[in-house]
Scaffold this active site. Sequence first.
Site, short mmCIF file in Angstrom:
data_model
loop_
_atom_site.label_atom_id
_atom_site.label_comp_id
_atom_site.label_asym_id
_atom_site.label_seq_id
_atom_site.Cartn_x
_atom_site.Cartn_y
_atom_site.Cartn_z
N ASP A 95 0.83 -1.21 0.00
CA ASP A 95 0.00 0.00 0.00
C ASP A 95 0.86 1.26 0.00
O ASP A 95 1.96 1.29 0.57
CB ASP A 95 -0.92 -0.01 1.23
CG ASP A 95 -2.07 0.97 1.08
OD1 ASP A 95 -2.43 1.29 -0.07
OD2 ASP A 95 -2.61 1.42 2.10
N ASN A 100 -11.02 -2.57 -5.32
CA ASN A 100 -10.25 -1.58 -6.07
C ASN A 100 -10.88 -1.19 -7.42
O ASN A 100 -10.46 -0.22 -8.05
CB ASN A 100 -8.79 -2.04 -6.29
CG ASN A 100 -7.94 -1.99 -5.04
OD1 ASN A 100 -7.03 -2.80 -4.85
ND2 ASN A 100 -8.20 -1.02 -4.15
#
Length: 240
Positions: A25, A73
């Site tokens: 991330d 996502n």
Amino acid sequence: MALKIIKKESVVLDERLSHIAFIMDGNGRWATSRGLPREQGHRAGAKAFQRIATHCEELGLRAMTVYAFSTENWKRPAREVEAIMDLLEDYIDSCEKELKKHSVRFRFIGDRTPLRPVLRQKMDRLEAITKDNRMILNIAVNYGARSELCRAMQTVADGGLPISEDSISGALYTAECGDPDMIVRTGGDMRISNFLLWQAAYAELYFTDKLWPDFSPADVDEAIRVFYSRQRRYGGVSNV
Ligand code: IPE
Ligand code: IPE
Ligand code: MG
């Protein structure tokens, strides 16, 4: 006065650590902090991933799992999603060209149905041609742990097996490599974001503020040192 460079001892793995999972991330923030579009962050993130994968292979890790794209996502702008899919394709192409350099067994985990047909074909082919290699590298694409669990339970039910910890574990994408010993998340957020919920039951969690594109092999070594400094009790009592 001569400058002395003190090098940290390199880490040596033993049987306590065979599988590390990474929540990669921070790509977007890495890019925006430089005034770049988020896609550039994913490009830098892909390079970091390749460095880390090579390092884990050299360390002799048995399995590595990375979270590349979650079932959530898809909420991102189409341009960003396309860029991530393009990078995946490029990565697979480059792996095929450099097959001899590595001994990695690629596995793509997650639901491939909504992915581009050409990407799915590339995934199938890379898995097939690396199937006899040593280190398992699970790349999670359109992966969500809740969806994985639903699929596993459906498989168990369809097979007429009793619902048990073993039957469910055996129907997960990770059936062959087992649970991760450690889950590393970069980017500063302390959450799991729908990753390996079942398999994380006793994983050691390691969070770092470093953004994924800045995460280096030395940072992996540091996470491993921290892992070895911890005591895993699995609900029992300490020996010391
Ligand atoms: C992780 O980086 C990569 C993916 C989720 C595909 P992000 O893109 O989430 O980066 P941040 O969290 O916005 O910085
Ligand atoms: C987790 O990161 C998913 C991947 C790294 C692929 P996200 O950026 O999607 O997670 P949230 O939205 O911060 O929970
Ligand atoms: Mg993020």
